[in-house]
Design an enzyme around this catalytic site. Structure first.
Site, PDB file in Angstrom:
ATOM      1  N   ASP A  32       0.862  -1.177   0.000  1.00  0.00           N
ATOM      2  CA  ASP A  32       0.000   0.000   0.000  1.00  0.00           C
ATOM      3  C   ASP A  32       0.903   1.233   0.000  1.00  0.00           C
ATOM      4  O   ASP A  32       1.836   1.352   0.791  1.00  0.00           O
ATOM      5  CB  ASP A  32      -0.903  -0.009   1.238  1.00  0.00           C
ATOM      6  N   GLN A  95     -14.161   3.027   1.205  1.00  0.00           N
ATOM      7  CA  GLN A  95     -13.519   2.573  -0.041  1.00  0.00           C
ATOM      8  C   GLN A  95     -13.132   3.782  -0.885  1.00  0.00           C
ATOM      9  O   GLN A  95     -13.938   4.707  -1.065  1.00  0.00           O
ATOM     10  CB  GLN A  95     -14.468   1.661  -0.839  1.00  0.00           C
ATOM     11  N   HIS A 101     -10.447  -5.258  -3.134  1.00  0.00           N
ATOM     12  CA  HIS A 101      -9.129  -5.652  -2.617  1.00  0.00           C
ATOM     13  C   HIS A 101      -9.235  -5.900  -1.126  1.00  0.00           C
ATOM     14  O   HIS A 101     -10.109  -5.355  -0.454  1.00  0.00           O
ATOM     15  CB  HIS A 101      -8.088  -4.555  -2.879  1.00  0.00           C
ATOM     16  N   PHE A 102      -8.311  -6.704  -0.638  1.00  0.00           N
ATOM     17  CA  PHE A 102      -8.172  -6.909   0.805  1.00  0.00           C
ATOM     18  C   PHE A 102      -6.919  -6.199   1.285  1.00  0.00           C
ATOM     19  O   PHE A 102      -5.877  -6.258   0.640  1.00  0.00           O
ATOM     20  CB  PHE A 102      -8.098  -8.403   1.150  1.00  0.00           C
ATOM     21  N   HIS A 103      -7.063  -5.529   2.435  1.00  0.00           N
ATOM     22  CA  HIS A 103      -5.923  -4.911   3.116  1.00  0.00           C
ATOM     23  C   HIS A 103      -5.361  -5.909   4.122  1.00  0.00           C
ATOM     24  O   HIS A 103      -6.122  -6.524   4.879  1.00  0.00           O
ATOM     25  CB  HIS A 103      -6.373  -3.693   3.925  1.00  0.00           C
TER      26      HIS A 103
HETATM   27  P1  AMP Z   1      -9.644   1.505  -0.112  1.00  0.00           P
HETATM   28  O1  AMP Z   1      -9.836   2.841   0.547  1.00  0.00           O
HETATM   29  O2  AMP Z   1     -10.063   0.337   0.711  1.00  0.00           O
HETATM   30  O3  AMP Z   1     -10.264   1.523  -1.482  1.00  0.00           O
HETATM   31  O4  AMP Z   1      -8.096   1.315  -0.248  1.00  0.00           O
HETATM   32  C1  AMP Z   1      -7.326   1.854  -1.265  1.00  0.00           C
HETATM   33  C2  AMP Z   1      -5.913   1.785  -0.791  1.00  0.00           C
HETATM   34  O5  AMP Z   1      -5.081   1.962  -1.904  1.00  0.00           O
HETATM   35  C3  AMP Z   1      -5.520   2.846   0.238  1.00  0.00           C
HETATM   36  O6  AMP Z   1      -5.046   2.215   1.418  1.00  0.00           O
HETATM   37  C4  AMP Z   1      -4.414   3.635  -0.454  1.00  0.00           C
HETATM   38  O7  AMP Z   1      -3.388   3.977   0.424  1.00  0.00           O
HETATM   39  C5  AMP Z   1      -3.934   2.676  -1.517  1.00  0.00           C
HETATM   40  N1  AMP Z   1      -3.401   3.263  -2.738  1.00  0.00           N
HETATM   41  C6  AMP Z   1      -3.877   4.313  -3.441  1.00  0.00           C
HETATM   42  N2  AMP Z   1      -3.145   4.522  -4.549  1.00  0.00           N
HETATM   43  C7  AMP Z   1      -2.181   3.550  -4.552  1.00  0.00           C
HETATM   44  C8  AMP Z   1      -1.116   3.220  -5.435  1.00  0.00           C
HETATM   45  N3  AMP Z   1      -0.862   3.915  -6.550  1.00  0.00           N
HETATM   46  N4  AMP Z   1      -0.324   2.167  -5.111  1.00  0.00           N
HETATM   47  C9  AMP Z   1      -0.558   1.436  -3.988  1.00  0.00           C
HETATM   48  N5  AMP Z   1      -1.539   1.712  -3.125  1.00  0.00           N
HETATM   49  C10 AMP Z   1      -2.353   2.742  -3.405  1.00  0.00           C
END
Ligand code: AMP
Length: 139
Positions: A32, A95, A101-103
């Site tokens: 991330d 989101q 996706h899974f964190h």
């Molecule tokens: P969500 O809010 O669950 O949709 O999570 C999206 C995640 O993607 C967040 O934790 C961001 O920090 C991460 N994120 C956003 N842009 C990128 C990127 N270019 N590469 C890797 N992670 C990203």
């Protein structure tokens, strides 16, 4: 409902870079970029789905298996005291990228989690962390 211009679709297509730790026919996993803790990793299916509700159950089942595999690697690489496995659906729930996706969020004793989706990490640090996870996974 699914828009393939989202940032993870671009990462899957190789149009933008990521610090990848795992890839197979069904999914990729990468660090991330705005990690909530050291080792925060994302697991993303290659199939197009917006969230938990529209993903094919069979694809979700595979994604969970991959998430467990990658989480074991993160656990081995960072040895946190605990770990959160999180998945958000729609903006109101947090989101921000509309490709499911899974964190994988390692939790360390006495270290508060950073705010979701806020501060970009140093690329050199992300590269190092990706290397640690890859090694732990035997990749
Ligand atoms: P969500 O809010 O669950 O949709 O999570 C999206 C995640 O993607 C967040 O934790 C961001 O920090 C991460 N994120 C956003 N842009 C990128 C990127 N270019 N590469 C890797 N992670 C990203």
């Amino acid at each position: 409902m699914y828009d393939d211009n989202n940032i993870f679709a671009k990462i899957i297509r190789g149009e933008i870079p990521s610090f990848k730790v795992f890839e197979d026919a069904g999914a990729i996993a990468f660090m991330d970029a705005m990690p909530q803790s050291e080792g925060h990793t994302l697991v993303v299916p290659k199939a197009q789905a917006r969230n938990f509700f529209d993903i094919e159950p069979a694809v979700l089942a595979e994604l969970i298996k991959t998430t467990q595999h990658v989480a074991r690697g993160v656990q081995k690489a960072f040895n946190p005291g605990g770990m959160r496995i999180i998945q958000f659906n729609e903006s109101v729930a947090g989101q921000t990228v509309f490709h499911i996706h899974f964190h994988i969020v390692p939790c360390y004793e006495g270290v508060p989690l950073r705010t979701h989706n806020r501060d970009w990490a140093d690329k050199a640090v992300l590269a190092q962390h990706a290397e640690r996870v890859k090694q732990a996974l035997g990749n």
